[in-house]
Design an enzyme around this catalytic site. Structure first.
Site, PDB file in Angstrom:
ATOM      1  N   ILE A  84     115.156  77.847  11.010  1.00 16.28           N
ATOM      2  CA  ILE A  84     113.790  77.473  11.395  1.00 16.28           C
ATOM      3  C   ILE A  84     112.995  77.488  10.089  1.00 16.28           C
ATOM      4  CG2 ILE A  84     111.724  78.094  12.686  1.00 16.28           C
ATOM      5  CD1 ILE A  84     113.482  79.119  14.906  1.00 16.28           C
ATOM      6  N   PRO A  85     112.574  76.306   9.616  1.00 21.03           N
ATOM      7  CA  PRO A  85     112.180  76.101   8.215  1.00 21.03           C
ATOM      8  C   PRO A  85     110.780  76.572   7.797  1.00 21.03           C
ATOM      9  CG  PRO A  85     111.964  74.067   9.429  1.00 21.03           C
ATOM     10  CD  PRO A  85     112.528  75.068  10.392  1.00 21.03           C
ATOM     11  N   CYS A  86     110.589  77.881   7.721  1.00 19.26           N
ATOM     12  CA  CYS A  86     109.313  78.386   7.216  1.00 19.26           C
ATOM     13  C   CYS A  86     109.146  78.079   5.723  1.00 19.26           C
ATOM     14  CB  CYS A  86     109.163  79.880   7.491  1.00 19.26           C
ATOM     15  SG  CYS A  86     110.513  80.902   6.890  1.00 19.26           S
ATOM     16  N   HIS A  87     110.235  77.745   5.037  1.00 16.72           N
ATOM     17  CA  HIS A  87     110.134  77.395   3.620  1.00 16.72           C
ATOM     18  C   HIS A  87     109.354  76.097   3.410  1.00 16.72           C
ATOM     19  CE1 HIS A  87     113.847  75.400   5.026  1.00 16.72           C
ATOM     20  NE2 HIS A  87     113.536  74.435   4.155  1.00 16.72           N
TER      21      HIS A  87
END
EC number: 2.1.1.63
Length: 197
Positions: free
Chosen positions: A166-169
């Site tokens: 889950i791409p919080c970056h």
């Protein structure tokens, strides 16, 4: 001491591995394996992967402390945890494909029980930020219906239980700088660079 007794008390690595696989399968078949985990090597360091029967529940960077992450899972989800790599084969393969630039979307079941409330709404929105795209913390705050909650979005991202998958970056500061990241600034830059290339 006879050789057989010595061998029984000091099994070789192959025997230990075979016994562990039997334990893993027996626990899974018996319904007593609540959380399976494994570690994988990646370009951003070793990653801990953990899954319940519902799906992937945790991805942890080495800097977070894998033992700390497992202890927290034992406290919050269940103490019945076992290194059981086969349950995580699919996510491990998809992460390898992602790091090799052959995958842009993860297709694995997700268990979201480690996040709730506002943080959960942020985490769920992150899944909508496509590969190679970026959104500011302010944009995410507006998207989840609370435009003034920019700092709370940052906190939610910092507590994302499933980074990379889950791409919080992909959430950056309004000025375009990367900002903080649970895996460290070098890992965030590496992930953004991977997706930009």
């Amino acid at each position: 001491m006879t050789a057989n007794l010595f061998d029984a008390l000091h099994p070789d690595p192959e025997t230990l591995d075979r016994l562990h696989r039997r334990l893993e399968h027996a626990a899974d078949d018996g319904g007593v394996l609540d959380i399976a985990y494994r570690t994988i090597d990646s370009p951003v360091g070793p990653l801990l992967l953990a899954a319940t029967s519902a799906g992937l529940v945790r991805v942890a960077f080495d800097v977070e402390g894998h033992d700390t992450a497992l202890r927290r899972l034992a406290e919050v989800v269940s103490p019945r945890i076992l290194r059981a790599p086969s349950r995580l084969d699919t996510v491990a393969r998809q992460l390898d494909e992602y790091f090799a630039k052959r995958r842009t979307v993860f297709e694995v079941p997700i268990d979201m029980r480690l996040t709730a409330g506002f943080r959960r709404s942020v985490i769920e929105h992150l899944r909508d930020i496509g590969y190679g795209r970026r959104e500011s913390y302010a944009t995410v705050a507006a998207a989840v219906g609370n435009p003034r909650a920019v700092r709370a979005v940052g906190t939610a991202c910092a507590h994302n239980p499933l980074p990379v998958v889950i791409p919080c970056h992909r959430v950056v500061r309004s000025d375009g700088s990367t900002g903080q990241y649970v895996g460290g600034p070098a890992a965030k830059s590496a992930l953004l660079d991977l997706e930009a290339a």
